[in-house]
Design a protein around this motif. Sequence first.
Motif, short mmCIF file in Angstrom:
data_model
loop_
_atom_site.label_atom_id
_atom_site.label_comp_id
_atom_site.label_asym_id
_atom_site.label_seq_id
_atom_site.Cartn_x
_atom_site.Cartn_y
_atom_site.Cartn_z
N PHE A 102 0.91 -1.17 0.25
CA PHE A 102 0.11 0.13 0.06
C PHE A 102 1.02 1.33 -0.11
O PHE A 102 0.59 2.10 -0.86
N LEU A 103 2.02 1.25 0.91
CA LEU A 103 2.70 2.56 0.82
C LEU A 103 3.56 2.65 -0.29
O LEU A 103 3.61 3.68 -0.81
N ALA A 104 4.18 1.68 -1.24
CA ALA A 104 4.58 1.65 -2.20
C ALA A 104 3.64 2.15 -3.53
O ALA A 104 4.15 3.09 -4.02
N ARG A 105 2.50 1.93 -3.36
CA ARG A 105 1.63 2.32 -4.33
C ARG A 105 1.44 3.89 -4.00
O ARG A 105 1.14 4.75 -5.06
N GLN A 106 1.19 4.31 -2.80
CA GLN A 106 1.28 5.80 -2.57
C GLN A 106 2.23 6.66 -2.94
O GLN A 106 2.08 7.55 -3.42
N MET A 107 3.37 5.94 -2.82
CA MET A 107 4.71 6.75 -3.38
C MET A 107 4.82 6.62 -4.97
O MET A 107 5.32 7.61 -5.55
N GLU A 108 4.21 5.72 -5.52
CA GLU A 108 3.94 5.85 -6.94
C GLU A 108 3.03 6.80 -7.76
O GLU A 108 3.16 7.13 -8.90
N GLN A 109 2.16 7.34 -6.78
CA GLN A 109 1.14 8.19 -7.63
C GLN A 109 1.67 9.27 -7.47
O GLN A 109 2.47 9.93 -7.09
#
Length: 180
Positions: free
Chosen positions: A173-180
């Motif tokens: 989840f945190l990885a996806r937040q950083m990729e946005q």
Amino acid sequence: MKATGIVRRIDDLGRVVIPKEIRRTMRIREGDPLEIFVDREGEVILKKYSPIAELSDFAQEYATSLAESSGHVALITDRDAVVSAAGDVGKQWIGKAVSSAIEKSMTSRRTLLLPDSDDAAPPADEVWNFHSWVVAPIIAEGDPVGTVILGTYEQGVGVGPIEEKLVETAAGFLARQMEQ
């Protein structure tokens, strides 16, 4: 600001070499992003960039939620240090350098479950003293940028498959937040 006594010239492409001693001391690796700042006196300042630190408020809320739901200490790190902590005595961890086990999780890109046994005792150089813990790497845009950790100090209380899924879900989840 501390003077090093080292002077470097800018080459014809505008590059400056950061001396190996400084890179080693500051844990700057090839490919690490650096932020560039300019102050009012015209000084150029390079600072290691941490994408997780950009999400520090969000990461702190997530760590708090993990700690409350699991009953364990929850930590979120960038590549070098703990950026968010929650749970029993969790705040003492903020800023603490990552251990070799955490670096191993990031470089191997695998979740590590360190079981409740004497055989899994950390190496002598470790300063991380959990009795049992699980570490999942945060992989954003193909690069390891940090970890999510759940740990316990209590004898006889271990972490297992449920905690492993919790940290893996949080890391994703945190990885996806950083990729946005």
